[in-house]
Write a protein that holds these residues in place. Structure first.
Motif, short mmCIF file in Angstrom:
data_model
loop_
_atom_site.label_atom_id
_atom_site.label_comp_id
_atom_site.label_asym_id
_atom_site.label_seq_id
_atom_site.Cartn_x
_atom_site.Cartn_y
_atom_site.Cartn_z
N GLU A 1 2.38 1.12 6.53
CA GLU A 1 3.70 0.49 6.55
C GLU A 1 3.75 -0.67 7.54
O GLU A 1 4.31 -1.73 7.25
CB GLU A 1 4.78 1.53 6.87
N TYR B 1 1.19 -2.51 8.51
CA TYR B 1 0.33 -3.53 7.90
C TYR B 1 1.10 -4.30 6.83
O TYR B 1 1.15 -5.53 6.84
CB TYR B 1 -0.89 -2.80 7.33
N HIS B 2 1.74 -3.58 5.93
CA HIS B 2 2.51 -4.22 4.86
C HIS B 2 3.69 -5.02 5.42
O HIS B 2 3.97 -6.13 4.96
CB HIS B 2 2.99 -3.19 3.84
N LEU C 1 1.59 -3.02 -1.77
CA LEU C 1 2.65 -3.99 -1.52
C LEU C 1 2.69 -5.00 -2.66
O LEU C 1 1.68 -5.65 -2.95
CB LEU C 1 2.37 -4.71 -0.19
N ILE D 1 0.47 -8.83 -3.41
CA ILE D 1 -0.92 -9.01 -3.03
C ILE D 1 -1.68 -9.52 -4.25
O ILE D 1 -1.70 -8.89 -5.29
CB ILE D 1 -1.56 -7.70 -2.51
#
Length: 135
Positions: free
Chosen positions: A35, A37-38, A72, A75
């Motif tokens: 989460e 990272y996204h 996500l 991407i």
């Protein structure tokens, strides 16, 4: 080029839509880290996103993060740079997990080839968007 520090990795914004990530040694990827990272991607990059994961350090994923990582929306492509056979195998296993994701990926043995490939993915997307406007 801008550098950022997340709780588990360094992120380098290489372009408006492209970032490189170097995860710290010994990290266990879990849902909270996915989460984070996204959220970083959404906050700092323009969609569609191009990601370069530089696997210079050893780390692992829990099961939940394996299926959530990369889901996500937006991407476009991810390139993984590996330096050992074990790293390549673990990356292949993680990427083979079923997930709701519409992106392409490749594994490379050097950063330059990965960046060239990501550039071609950007160009393919730009051409597809250009063609959509003509119909």
């Amino acid at each position: 080029m801008e550098r950022f520090r997340l709780s588990f990795c360094n992120a380098i914004k290489l372009d408006d839509d492209l970032a490189e990530f170097v995860v710290d040694e010994g990290v266990e990827f879990n849902l909270a880290r996915v989460e984070e990272y996204h959220a970083w991607i959404v906050a700092h990059l323009q969609s569609p996103y191009l990601l370069l994961v530089h696997k210079v350090n050893a780390y692992h994923y829990d099961f939940a993060s394996q299926t959530a990582l990369g889901t996500l929306p937006g991407i476009k492509a991810a390139a993984f740079v590996v330096y050992s056979h074990i790293s390549e195998l673990t990356t292949q296993v993680m990427l083979s997990m079923p997930r709701d994701a519409d992106w392409v990926y490749r594994i490379f043995n050097n950063r330059d080839d990965a960046l060239i490939w990501l550039g071609t993915q950007r160009e393919c997307h730009a051409q597809a968007v250009s063609l959509e406007g003509k119909f």
